[in-house]
Each structure stands twice: as structure tokens, then as C-alpha cells.
Write an enzyme that holds these catalytic residues in place. Structure first.
Site, PDB file in Angstrom:
ATOM      1  N   GLY A   1      -4.984   8.260   5.328  1.00 48.75           N
ATOM      2  CA  GLY A   1      -4.054   9.456   5.645  1.00 48.75           C
ATOM      3  C   GLY A   1      -2.950   9.607   4.761  1.00 48.75           C
ATOM      4  O   GLY A   1      -2.589  10.782   4.503  1.00 48.75           O
TER       5      GLY A   1
ATOM      6  N   ARG B   1      -6.157   3.033  18.241  1.00 48.06           N
ATOM      7  CA  ARG B   1      -5.886   1.630  18.302  1.00 48.06           C
ATOM      8  C   ARG B   1      -5.567   0.923  19.750  1.00 48.06           C
ATOM      9  O   ARG B   1      -5.770  -0.221  20.094  1.00 48.06           O
ATOM     10  CB  ARG B   1      -4.851   1.237  17.253  1.00 48.06           C
ATOM     11  CG  ARG B   1      -5.046   1.227  15.923  1.00 48.06           C
ATOM     12  CD  ARG B   1      -4.221   0.777  14.928  1.00 48.06           C
ATOM     13  NE  ARG B   1      -4.886   0.893  13.695  1.00 48.06           N
ATOM     14  CZ  ARG B   1      -4.069   0.937  12.386  1.00 48.06           C
ATOM     15  NH1 ARG B   1      -2.898   0.902  12.449  1.00 48.06           N
ATOM     16  NH2 ARG B   1      -4.871   0.846  11.155  1.00 48.06           N
TER      17      ARG B   1
ATOM     18  N   ASP C   1       2.402  -0.205  12.271  1.00 44.21           N
ATOM     19  CA  ASP C   1       0.971  -0.756  11.837  1.00 44.21           C
ATOM     20  C   ASP C   1       0.821  -2.262  12.145  1.00 44.21           C
ATOM     21  O   ASP C   1      -0.166  -2.806  11.977  1.00 44.21           O
ATOM     22  CB  ASP C   1       1.222  -0.920  10.243  1.00 44.21           C
ATOM     23  CG  ASP C   1       0.752   0.565   9.519  1.00 44.21           C
ATOM     24  OD1 ASP C   1       0.656   1.648  10.416  1.00 44.21           O
ATOM     25  OD2 ASP C   1       1.308   0.689   8.584  1.00 44.21           O
TER      26      ASP C   1
ATOM     27  N   LYS D   1      -4.446   6.669  14.811  1.00 47.88           N
ATOM     28  CA  LYS D   1      -4.717   6.225  13.422  1.00 47.88           C
ATOM     29  C   LYS D   1      -6.028   5.920  12.906  1.00 47.88           C
ATOM     30  O   LYS D   1      -6.924   6.845  13.558  1.00 47.88           O
ATOM     31  CB  LYS D   1      -4.100   4.669  13.686  1.00 47.88           C
ATOM     32  CG  LYS D   1      -2.470   4.650  13.885  1.00 47.88           C
ATOM     33  CD  LYS D   1      -1.501   4.986  12.757  1.00 47.88           C
ATOM     34  CE  LYS D   1      -0.378   5.293  12.887  1.00 47.88           C
ATOM     35  NZ  LYS D   1       0.305   6.015  11.712  1.00 47.88           N
TER      36      LYS D   1
ATOM     37  N   LYS E   1       0.902  -1.194  -0.043  1.00 49.40           N
ATOM     38  CA  LYS E   1      -0.084   0.032  -0.058  1.00 49.40           C
ATOM     39  C   LYS E   1       0.970   1.183   0.078  1.00 49.40           C
ATOM     40  O   LYS E   1       0.643   2.205  -0.808  1.00 49.40           O
ATOM     41  CB  LYS E   1      -0.843  -0.161   1.509  1.00 49.40           C
ATOM     42  CG  LYS E   1      -1.633   1.086   1.529  1.00 49.40           C
ATOM     43  CD  LYS E   1      -2.907   0.734   2.313  1.00 49.40           C
ATOM     44  CE  LYS E   1      -2.721   0.746   3.967  1.00 49.40           C
ATOM     45  NZ  LYS E   1      -2.500   2.409   4.296  1.00 49.40           N
TER      46      LYS E   1
ATOM     47  N   ARG F   1       2.752   6.088  -3.344  1.00 43.84           N
ATOM     48  CA  ARG F   1       4.203   6.797  -3.911  1.00 43.84           C
ATOM     49  C   ARG F   1       3.989   6.704  -5.213  1.00 43.84           C
ATOM     50  O   ARG F   1       4.472   7.942  -6.084  1.00 43.84           O
ATOM     51  CB  ARG F   1       5.274   6.517  -3.089  1.00 43.84           C
ATOM     52  CG  ARG F   1       5.208   6.994  -1.642  1.00 43.84           C
ATOM     53  CD  ARG F   1       6.148   6.019  -0.699  1.00 43.84           C
ATOM     54  NE  ARG F   1       6.102   6.763   0.603  1.00 43.84           N
ATOM     55  CZ  ARG F   1       5.178   6.518   1.728  1.00 43.84           C
ATOM     56  NH1 ARG F   1       4.077   5.863   1.408  1.00 43.84           N
ATOM     57  NH2 ARG F   1       5.450   7.056   2.891  1.00 43.84           N
TER      58      ARG F   1
HETATM   59  C1  S3P Z   1       2.448   5.419   6.164  1.00 35.45           C
HETATM   60  C2  S3P Z   1       3.251   5.743   7.324  1.00 35.45           C
HETATM   61  C3  S3P Z   1       2.756   5.399   8.817  1.00 35.45           C
HETATM   62  C4  S3P Z   1       1.718   4.291   8.676  1.00 35.45           C
HETATM   63  C5  S3P Z   1       0.539   4.062   7.504  1.00 35.45           C
HETATM   64  C6  S3P Z   1       1.364   4.442   6.300  1.00 35.45           C
HETATM   65  C7  S3P Z   1       3.046   5.438   4.770  1.00 35.45           C
HETATM   66  O1  S3P Z   1       2.009   6.373   9.150  1.00 35.45           O
HETATM   67  O2  S3P Z   1       1.222   3.878  10.028  1.00 35.45           O
HETATM   68  O3  S3P Z   1      -0.310   3.012   7.581  1.00 35.45           O
HETATM   69  O4  S3P Z   1       2.636   5.121   3.954  1.00 35.45           O
HETATM   70  O5  S3P Z   1       3.915   6.615   4.785  1.00 35.45           O
HETATM   71  P1  S3P Z   1       2.687   7.649   9.783  1.00 35.45           P
HETATM   72  O6  S3P Z   1       3.699   8.272   9.117  1.00 35.45           O
HETATM   73  O7  S3P Z   1       1.519   8.662  10.296  1.00 35.45           O
HETATM   74  O8  S3P Z   1       3.304   7.065  11.014  1.00 35.45           O
END
Ligand code: S3P
Length: 433
Positions: free
Chosen positions: A95, A350, A319, A346, A23, A28
Site C-alpha cells: 500500500g 486484521r 501495525d 490492511k 520499511k 521514502r
Molecule cells: C505506513 C503507514 C500505515 C501503516 C503501514 C505503513 C507508512 O498505513 O499501517 O504499514 O509507511 O506510511 P496507513 O497510513 O494507511 O495507516
């Protein structure tokens, strides 16, 4: 929709699991392909709902793309070529979509609105608003820096930014915005986090430099389109690794899993705890290592304890903490998690979701402000699991259900699609009920 999946005890987790594309990497590659020159072909692109939120936003920004099976072809519009969308960009539950894309939007001379579902609407955005405003973007949010965001972008100035939180999303947002600066931009990441953005930027032709804890990106070279293949998602593999470790007759094969240096800390951690794992056929493509995993039931892990998760290890395992909490409860010595306040912001809180659901399965657990203390040697009892719409809670408690006596009913089970469409079918294919 409240889809309920029922899980019962299984003494074996065996066979082969094909994982969806990673993912984090898929987000990216899609974003960078969209601002590159030329046509990129991305193979084994994540089927996850989150990555489709990214593709949906890119379409609204004028990017032409085609999906055929798990191959996504993206016609890049060039670094400054995104169009002003007609409406509000919808990041859904993701996010990563909201935080990373905001960095790119800040470099475009339009006004963008980006919103998300109720979960994302309660996640803090001050962490990206502050550096982007220092760079010259103008950003409005709801009270307390919550989404939706209204971003007015344009030409930015390069900054040197010390990350106040160990977050790959914030680091990535600032580095992507750095492509649009008039000077280089650098971020200082004292705690290492996943480095997919740095690797992908280099792959697409950006100039990235590393100097101790600082990562710098030069503004402006045109990114070039790439044909790339995305490895399987190690965070999705984590549920199957834990399930196989616990079931007494397991023998499971997971081919083509991403083994990025920062993410594979999960494997180091589990092997330190006694996981019976072998890694074969390791290769590297576009800077991203990958390999095949073989995991068997792991009595040494079950009879021992999981090492405490604290400080730098939290960012590396962020995660995986839901499933590691479940796994810890089934070891003799348990697991302790500290310094993990980030888990409260998150897709759900969690810490509270893990504690509530473990308790409903009959496990004593201590909930702390920034972590959990999960004592070991506890019997799980089947229960109704309230996932709070959080994919990682749903999948972690599916693993709990496989070790429990009686029936475990996972509510809102469809939320697994956020990162792992097909999770329930993949699970049923390797267990004996
Ligand atoms: C992610 C970074 C992490 C992770 C999220 C995916 C990413 O979040 O928890 O599931 O792809 O950069 P944070 O950067 O907020 O810790």
C-alpha cells in the site's frame, strides 16, 4: 507456495536480533532519492519484499539503481525526471508503494498504470484519488476506488487538505504531490501519524513548515541526493519484544532500532504496561532517532493488563495491534481495542484474522465492528494458523505459538518476507525448543 513453519513453547527468548531496515523509511528514501539531483547511497535499506516493490517501480520509471547487500545506490533523475514506463507498474502487496508513489506520478506529464496483488487490489484508493484530483491530476480506478489506478499527471495546483482519515500514507501522498504544485500544499492531520515523510523531505532539501496541526510543503526546489543509513524496523522488533516479555527466562538485545517519535509510542505503551525494557546509545541521524533495546521477561506486564487501545493511540500502534492482541491474551487483564476500523482494510481484514486465529488457539475473543475485546488469563493451545497471506498475522501468531501448549503451524509463513525476510531464522536463533 504454502510454507508451513512450526512453533512450539519456549521458556526463553534470549540473544541478539538484528532487524532489517525500517520499511516505512526505506520506501521514502528510495522515492525521494529517485527524484533528487545526484547519487544517493542508502545503507541498511529494508530487505522487505514491499520495499523491493518500490525499487522495481522506480526501475520501470527509468531510475538507475544498484543493490549490493543491504546498500542501495540510486541515481536521481531530478524532480520531474521520471520516464513514462513501458508497462504497468507493479506495487505488489505494498500500500505504501502505491499510495506514496501516486503522489509523485501525479506531478509527471504522462499516463501511468499501477496495480498490485489480490490483497492490494482490494484496498481503498479513494483516499488518495480525491486529493490528487483536487490538485488537478486525472485518475481512473476500478469500481469503488479500487486499484489498478490509471494516473494522468502534469502540473498541479497547491491545496489545503484536511485529512479525513488518520493515515501517514495519505498525508505523504499529498505532501509528495505538493512538490509539483504551483502554490504551497498543506495537510491538516488532527491525529498525529508517523512523520517519516516530513523528516525525509527536509533531509532531501524540500521546504516543510509546521503550524499547529498543519504541515505545508513548498513546490519545486530541486531535492539533493543524500547518503543515509536506515535504522532497524521497530515494527519488526515488536514481535520479539512481545515474545521476550512472555517467556519466563528471556534476555534479548535488539541493536540499532528506529525510535521515531510517533513509532516509539509502542515502547511507551509497553513500558506503561510493565515491560522490562531499557533503551541505550540513543542517537539521531537525518532526524530519525535510533537506539539499542534490551528486553527481559516482564512479570509485571503478564500479571497486569494492557492499556486499552483507542482513539489517537490506534494510529500510533496501527501495525502492532495483531501482536498486542496476542500479548493481551497472555496477560491477566487482557486488552480492549476500539476505533480501529482501519484494521479491516490492511493487508487482510486484521480484526477478523486475529479473532479467527485466537479462537482456533482456544482463546475467547469478542470481535467488534471496529475492534476486539481480548479477555486475559487464557491458555493458548497449538493450532493451524491461517495467515491470509498477511505478514503481521503470521509473525504475531508465531509469538502466540511460543506461549502455547503443543504445536502451532503457521501456514503461508513465507508472507513474513513482506516486511521481515529472515524472520523465521531470527526467531529460531533466540528460542529454546
Ligand atoms: C505506513 C503507514 C500505515 C501503516 C503501514 C505503513 C507508512 O498505513 O499501517 O504499514 O509507511 O506510511 P496507513 O497510513 O494507511 O495507516
Amino acid at each position: 507456495m504454502n510454507m508451513i513453519e512450526t512453533v512450539c513453547y519456549s521458556d526463553s527468548v534470549s540473544g541478539t536480533v538484528h532487524l532489517p531496515g525500517d520499511k516505512s523509511i526505506s520506501h521514502r528514501y528510495a522515492m525521494m532519492a529517485a527524484i533528487a539531483e545526484g547519487t544517493s547511497v542508502l545503507k541498511h535499506f529494508a530487505s522487505s519484499r514491499d520495499c523491493h516493490s518500490t525499487l522495481g517501480c522506480l526501475r520501470s520509471l527509468g531510475v538507475e539503481l544498484d543493490e549490493s547487500g543491504d546498500t542501495v545506490t540510486i541515481l536521481g533523475r531530478g524532480l520531474r525526471g521520471l520516464k513514462a514506463p513501458d508497462g504497468i507498474l507493479d506495487a505488489g502487496n505494498s500500500g505504501t508503494t502505491m499510495r506514496l508513489l501516486s503522489g509523485i506520478l501525479a506531478g509527471h506529464p504522462y499516463t501511468f498504470s499501477i496495480s498490485g496483488d489480490p490483497s492490494l487490489s482490494n484496498r481503498p484508493m479513494g483516499r488518495i484519488i480525491r486529493p490528487l484530483m483536487q490538485m488537478g491530476a486525472s485518475i481512473e480506478s476500478r469500481e469503488k476506488d479500487l486499484p489498478p489506478l490509471k494516473i494522468r499527471g502534469g502540473s498541479l495546483k497547491g491545496i489545503r487538505y484536511v485529512l479525513p482519515v488518520a493515515s501517514a500514507q495519505v498525508k505523504s501522498c499529498v505532501l509528495l504531490a505538493g512538490l509539483y504544485g504551483n502554490d504551497p500544499t498543506a495537510v491538516k492531520a488532527t491525529v498525529p501519524t508517523r512523520d517519516h515523510t516530513e523528516l525525509a523531505l527536509k533531509e532531501f532539501g524540500a521546504v516543510v513548515r509546521f503550524d499547529e496541526d498543519w504541515i505545508a510543503v513548498d513546490p519545486g526546489p530541486n531535492l539533493r541526493a543524500r547518503n543515509l543509513s536506515i535504522p532497524g524496523d521497530l515494527s519488526g522488533a515488536a514481535f520479539f519484544l512481545a515474545a521476550a516479555a512472555l517467556a519466563p527466562n528471556s534476555d534479548l538485545y535488539l541493536p540499532g532500532v528506529g525510535l521515531n517519535g510517533r513509532r516509539r509510542e509502542l515502547l511507551n505503551y509497553l513500558m506503561e504496561a510493565g515491560l522490562d525494557l531499557s533503551i541505550e546509545n540513543e542517537t539521531v541521524e537525518a532526524g530519525e532517532p535510533r537506539g539499542d533495546l534490551k528486553v527481559r521477561c516482564s512479570p509485571e506486564l503478564v500479571e497486569g493488563r494492557l492499556p486499552p487501545i483507542r482513539r489517537d493511540r490506534v494510529a500510533a500502534l496501527i501495525d502492532e495491534i495483531p501482536v498486542l492482541s496476542v500479548l493481551g491474551s497472555q496477560t491477566a487483564g487482557g486488552v480492549e481495542i476500539c476505533d480501529a476500523g482501519e484494521l479491516r482494510i490492511k493487508e487482510s481484514d486484521r480484526i477478523s484474522a486475529i479473532a479467527e486465529n485466537l479462537r482456533s488457539m482456544g482463546v475467547a475473543v469478542e470481535e467488534k465492528k471496529d475492534g476486539l475485546n481480548v479477555p486475559g488469563g487464557q491458555r493458548l493451545r497449538g493450532a493451524d494458523i491461517h495467515t491470509r497471506g498477511d505478514h503481521r498475522i503470521a509473525m504475531a501468531f508465531a509469538v502466540a505459538g511460543l506461549s502455547a501448549e503443543g504445536e502451532t503451524r503457521i501456514h503461508d509463513a513465507e508472507c513474513a518476507d513482506i516486511s521481515f525476510p529472515g524472520f523465521w531464522a531470527a526467531l529460531r536463533a533466540v528460542i529454546k525448543e
